[in-house]
Motif scaffolding. Sequence first.
Motif: not given
Length: 415
Positions: A357-371
């Motif tokens: 699935v194609r996702v954008r990665l948004l900075p977030s902790l403890p891991m990036p968010l995959a949108e």
Amino acid sequence: MAQLSDDCFAFGGALLAVEQAEALIRQRVPAVRETEEVPLAAARGRVLAEPLRASVNLPPFDNSAVDGYAFRHADLGQAGATRLVLLGRVAAGQAAQPLPSGAAMRIFTGAPMPAGADTVLMQEDAELEANAILVPAGLKLGANARSAGEDVAQGDLALPAATRLRAPEIGLAAALGRPSLRVRRPVRVGVFSTGDELTSPGQTLGLAQTYDSNRFTLLALLAGLPVAATNLGILPDNAAATRQALHAAAGEYDLLLTSGGVSAGEEDHVRAAIEAGGSLVFWRLAIKPGRPAAMGVVGGTPVLGLPGNPVAAVVTFLHLARPLILQLAGALPEPLPRFPARANFSYRKKVGRREYVRVRLLPSLPMPLAEKFEREGAGLLSSLTASHAFAELPEEVTAVAPGDTVQVLPFAACF
Ligand code: AMP
Ligand code: MG
């Protein structure tokens, strides 16, 4: 030529698991044998054909890691600062005079340690007096000094054979004095598109025509691998023409890549052409997008029939063409890099197929968010340009909910 026998693979199933396809490739495909000597400036991405042993020490001599003052550690007093007379100076590229005991020498980064000296005080930490320095207490033996061979010792294995040469490896070879390296010759890959609807960029678009993008996507993907790629143009949707083209090209290349024409429609001729000219290894992979991918052997040359939909072509390139080419190139396996991300979407899928699935990665902790990219079509090239990664949903997974951890394959490390 890296020759395969037409029956070197044996597979009878209907949908081949991605892991099985990868295992077949790893176990059965021989590397090209020929090697060549290339200058370092042309070595990027190539595969080392023999181990690189260090013929010199790196660094070649004991030297200072900082700008400061070199002395013998044994000259330091037990407690408090020690006063050492300043004697001499040595800069990078100069020979150092031996250092008498009780003295310190002005020294610069990369300059050889004077005989007798073993420790360096950083200039920032020195208290200067007329013709002497005060060395504060607490400096360890060997501080700020680099010893000959501490990076790589003469005779050591610096790089094993089959290493892919990237900037650090090329830098290391240079540091060991090598102007060139023996590498395997590039893998020769011929790239076809298939489809009566296709026309090349630069041409006028006719009725019911679409521009061929896969050839250029694939050539660009190949540019990141140890490959000499040839653009073989567009094949018509015609059984005889497809068969003849594959057959004619087989002897010239180590791998033939096609895209399109590999589904089950009567305008799809790649699979039948492989079967007619050689043998089919598998057809249909348990992957989405990319299911109709085919692999075969024609005239001893592996042929990969990638699906026509542009996103499916990219996904199957990464899972089939990339490991196959690395294997042909004699390189160590390079698993696709994956890291965890937190899903920011809901998704349902069938069991038994791996999905990307194609996702954008948004900075977030403890891991990036995959949108997730809003739309799902395997034909949407803009879904790739607007995304950062593939989220990999394993075979056994049937649903993803917001907050779930998913593995993502970052485009920047894959392409
Ligand atoms: P096919 O597998 O040949 O039926 O192709 C599936 C879809 O991908 C069709 O919409 C084709 O027009 C499209 N397609 C196939 N090859 C290419 C290509 N080289 N460039 C762009 N689109 C393609
Ligand atoms: Mg087609």
